[in-house]
Motif scaffolding. Structure first.
Motif, PDB file in Angstrom:
ATOM      1  N   ASP A   1       0.965  -1.292  -0.027  1.00 38.14           N
ATOM      2  CA  ASP A   1      -0.032   0.059   0.083  1.00 38.14           C
ATOM      3  C   ASP A   1       0.828   1.221  -0.048  1.00 38.14           C
ATOM      4  O   ASP A   1       0.446   2.191  -0.391  1.00 38.14           O
ATOM      5  CB  ASP A   1      -0.904  -0.028   1.095  1.00 38.14           C
ATOM      6  CG  ASP A   1      -0.322  -0.071   2.423  1.00 38.14           C
ATOM      7  OD1 ASP A   1       0.981  -0.585   2.619  1.00 38.14           O
ATOM      8  OD2 ASP A   1      -0.488   0.426   3.488  1.00 38.14           O
ATOM      9  N   MET A   2       2.184   1.084   0.131  1.00 39.66           N
ATOM     10  CA  MET A   2       2.987   2.286   0.283  1.00 39.66           C
ATOM     11  C   MET A   2       3.541   2.487  -1.198  1.00 39.66           C
ATOM     12  O   MET A   2       4.204   1.573  -1.914  1.00 39.66           O
ATOM     13  CB  MET A   2       4.296   2.114   1.182  1.00 39.66           C
ATOM     14  CG  MET A   2       3.830   1.925   2.546  1.00 39.66           C
ATOM     15  SD  MET A   2       5.246   1.770   3.650  1.00 39.66           S
ATOM     16  CE  MET A   2       5.829   3.499   3.521  1.00 39.66           C
ATOM     17  N   PRO A   3       3.300   3.749  -1.708  1.00 39.40           N
ATOM     18  CA  PRO A   3       3.709   4.121  -3.084  1.00 39.40           C
ATOM     19  C   PRO A   3       5.300   4.330  -3.220  1.00 39.40           C
ATOM     20  O   PRO A   3       5.845   5.113  -2.150  1.00 39.40           O
ATOM     21  CB  PRO A   3       2.673   5.461  -3.501  1.00 39.40           C
ATOM     22  CG  PRO A   3       2.515   5.999  -2.087  1.00 39.40           C
ATOM     23  CD  PRO A   3       2.587   4.851  -1.099  1.00 39.40           C
ATOM     24  N   ILE A   4       5.658   4.481  -4.408  1.00 42.97           N
ATOM     25  CA  ILE A   4       7.058   4.978  -4.496  1.00 42.97           C
ATOM     26  C   ILE A   4       6.842   6.467  -4.484  1.00 42.97           C
ATOM     27  O   ILE A   4       6.140   6.993  -5.093  1.00 42.97           O
ATOM     28  CB  ILE A   4       7.517   4.293  -6.079  1.00 42.97           C
ATOM     29  CG1 ILE A   4       7.488   2.978  -6.145  1.00 42.97           C
ATOM     30  CG2 ILE A   4       8.700   5.324  -6.446  1.00 42.97           C
ATOM     31  CD1 ILE A   4       8.103   2.466  -7.454  1.00 42.97           C
ATOM     32  N   ARG A   5       8.017   6.987  -3.935  1.00 43.69           N
ATOM     33  CA  ARG A   5       7.918   8.544  -3.647  1.00 43.69           C
ATOM     34  C   ARG A   5       8.570   9.247  -4.803  1.00 43.69           C
ATOM     35  O   ARG A   5       9.534   8.802  -5.364  1.00 43.69           O
ATOM     36  CB  ARG A   5       8.606   8.739  -2.302  1.00 43.69           C
ATOM     37  CG  ARG A   5       8.017   8.038  -1.058  1.00 43.69           C
ATOM     38  CD  ARG A   5       6.756   8.462  -0.692  1.00 43.69           C
ATOM     39  NE  ARG A   5       6.340   7.865   0.370  1.00 43.69           N
ATOM     40  CZ  ARG A   5       4.968   8.092   0.602  1.00 43.69           C
ATOM     41  NH1 ARG A   5       4.236   8.795   0.305  1.00 43.69           N
ATOM     42  NH2 ARG A   5       4.627   7.138   1.850  1.00 43.69           N
ATOM     43  N   GLU A   6       8.172  10.475  -4.938  1.00 47.70           N
ATOM     44  CA  GLU A   6       8.942  11.449  -5.974  1.00 47.70           C
ATOM     45  C   GLU A   6      10.153  11.964  -5.294  1.00 47.70           C
ATOM     46  O   GLU A   6       9.903  12.395  -4.222  1.00 47.70           O
ATOM     47  CB  GLU A   6       7.956  12.257  -6.465  1.00 47.70           C
ATOM     48  CG  GLU A   6       6.784  12.111  -7.334  1.00 47.70           C
ATOM     49  CD  GLU A   6       6.239  13.000  -8.169  1.00 47.70           C
ATOM     50  OE1 GLU A   6       6.709  13.823  -8.370  1.00 47.70           O
ATOM     51  OE2 GLU A   6       4.870  12.805  -8.209  1.00 47.70           O
ATOM     52  N   ASN A   7      11.155  12.075  -6.144  1.00 47.80           N
ATOM     53  CA  ASN A   7      12.192  12.893  -5.629  1.00 47.80           C
ATOM     54  C   ASN A   7      12.503  14.364  -6.089  1.00 47.80           C
ATOM     55  O   ASN A   7      12.434  14.358  -7.435  1.00 47.80           O
ATOM     56  CB  ASN A   7      13.384  11.933  -6.033  1.00 47.80           C
ATOM     57  CG  ASN A   7      14.712  12.486  -5.392  1.00 47.80           C
ATOM     58  OD1 ASN A   7      14.579  13.251  -4.357  1.00 47.80           O
ATOM     59  ND2 ASN A   7      15.820  11.876  -5.757  1.00 47.80           N
ATOM     60  N   PHE A   8      12.397  15.202  -5.545  1.00 45.39           N
ATOM     61  CA  PHE A   8      12.454  16.538  -5.701  1.00 45.39           C
ATOM     62  C   PHE A   8      14.002  17.026  -5.973  1.00 45.39           C
ATOM     63  O   PHE A   8      14.678  16.710  -5.135  1.00 45.39           O
ATOM     64  CB  PHE A   8      11.443  17.477  -4.808  1.00 45.39           C
ATOM     65  CG  PHE A   8      10.170  16.959  -4.791  1.00 45.39           C
ATOM     66  CD1 PHE A   8       9.037  17.252  -5.853  1.00 45.39           C
ATOM     67  CD2 PHE A   8       9.655  16.212  -3.799  1.00 45.39           C
ATOM     68  CE1 PHE A   8       8.007  17.020  -5.598  1.00 45.39           C
ATOM     69  CE2 PHE A   8       8.088  15.569  -3.977  1.00 45.39           C
ATOM     70  CZ  PHE A   8       7.362  16.058  -4.939  1.00 45.39           C
ATOM     71  N   GLU A   9      13.882  18.000  -6.729  1.00 45.77           N
ATOM     72  CA  GLU A   9      15.283  18.793  -6.804  1.00 45.77           C
ATOM     73  C   GLU A   9      14.896  20.320  -6.768  1.00 45.77           C
ATOM     74  O   GLU A   9      14.008  20.692  -7.271  1.00 45.77           O
ATOM     75  CB  GLU A   9      16.175  18.442  -8.151  1.00 45.77           C
ATOM     76  CG  GLU A   9      16.402  17.135  -7.948  1.00 45.77           C
ATOM     77  CD  GLU A   9      17.477  16.506  -8.875  1.00 45.77           C
ATOM     78  OE1 GLU A   9      18.349  17.561  -9.357  1.00 45.77           O
ATOM     79  OE2 GLU A   9      17.699  15.622  -9.239  1.00 45.77           O
ATOM     80  N   ALA A  10      16.003  21.169  -6.391  1.00 45.75           N
ATOM     81  CA  ALA A  10      15.875  22.505  -6.313  1.00 45.75           C
ATOM     82  C   ALA A  10      15.603  22.997  -7.813  1.00 45.75           C
ATOM     83  O   ALA A  10      16.583  22.649  -8.815  1.00 45.75           O
ATOM     84  CB  ALA A  10      17.023  23.072  -5.555  1.00 45.75           C
ATOM     85  N   THR A  11      14.661  23.930  -7.832  1.00 38.36           N
ATOM     86  CA  THR A  11      14.532  24.489  -9.212  1.00 38.36           C
ATOM     87  C   THR A  11      15.121  25.859  -9.775  1.00 38.36           C
ATOM     88  O   THR A  11      15.287  26.265 -10.762  1.00 38.36           O
ATOM     89  CB  THR A  11      13.358  24.534  -9.815  1.00 38.36           C
ATOM     90  OG1 THR A  11      12.232  25.009  -8.945  1.00 38.36           O
ATOM     91  CG2 THR A  11      12.733  22.939  -9.757  1.00 38.36           C
ATOM     92  N   ALA A  12      15.326  26.673  -8.324  1.00 41.11           N
ATOM     93  CA  ALA A  12      15.741  27.983  -8.647  1.00 41.11           C
ATOM     94  C   ALA A  12      17.285  28.163  -8.489  1.00 41.11           C
ATOM     95  O   ALA A  12      17.932  27.175  -8.239  1.00 41.11           O
ATOM     96  CB  ALA A  12      15.153  28.851  -7.228  1.00 41.11           C
ATOM     97  N   GLU A  13      17.890  29.006  -9.313  1.00 41.14           N
ATOM     98  CA  GLU A  13      19.285  29.110  -9.504  1.00 41.14           C
ATOM     99  C   GLU A  13      20.060  29.426  -7.970  1.00 41.14           C
ATOM    100  O   GLU A  13      19.444  30.040  -7.381  1.00 41.14           O
ATOM    101  CB  GLU A  13      19.502  30.386 -10.097  1.00 41.14           C
ATOM    102  CG  GLU A  13      20.978  30.628 -10.639  1.00 41.14           C
ATOM    103  CD  GLU A  13      21.077  31.660 -11.522  1.00 41.14           C
ATOM    104  OE1 GLU A  13      22.029  32.421 -11.372  1.00 41.14           O
ATOM    105  OE2 GLU A  13      20.473  31.659 -12.521  1.00 41.14           O
ATOM    106  N   ASN A  14      20.999  28.519  -7.443  1.00 38.36           N
ATOM    107  CA  ASN A  14      21.681  28.781  -6.427  1.00 38.36           C
ATOM    108  C   ASN A  14      20.565  28.498  -4.981  1.00 38.36           C
ATOM    109  O   ASN A  14      20.904  28.899  -4.037  1.00 38.36           O
ATOM    110  CB  ASN A  14      21.981  30.185  -6.210  1.00 38.36           C
ATOM    111  CG  ASN A  14      23.261  30.788  -7.244  1.00 38.36           C
ATOM    112  OD1 ASN A  14      23.993  29.511  -7.566  1.00 38.36           O
ATOM    113  ND2 ASN A  14      23.413  31.705  -7.538  1.00 38.36           N
TER     114      ASN A  14
END
Length: 64
Positions: A41-54
């Motif tokens: 019942d536990m889904p695969i989690r998305e991996n987030f990355e910073a999108t703004a410069e610096n």
């Protein structure tokens, strides 16, 4: 303020590392079997990355 921003950056880095370990574990043997049997019942989690410069660096604050 800079200390708080640094703690947030560390927490974000730790969260991303934990998500990467979780996703790797449930996609490889034997973790895939455990996931199918016990944690389906536990889904695969998305991996987030910073999108703004610096975004990983705290802004410099100058006092007058």
């Amino acid at each position: 303020l800079e200390g708080t921003e640094n703690r947030i950056a560390v927490a974000r880095r730790d969260f991303i590392a934990a998500v990467e370990r979780y996703n790797t574990e449930i996609r490889t043997f034997p973790g895939r079997i455990w996931h199918m049997l016990m944690y389906s019942d536990m889904p695969i989690r998305e991996n987030f990355e910073a999108t703004a410069e610096n975004a990983e660096q705290a802004p410099q604050v100058q006092f007058r």
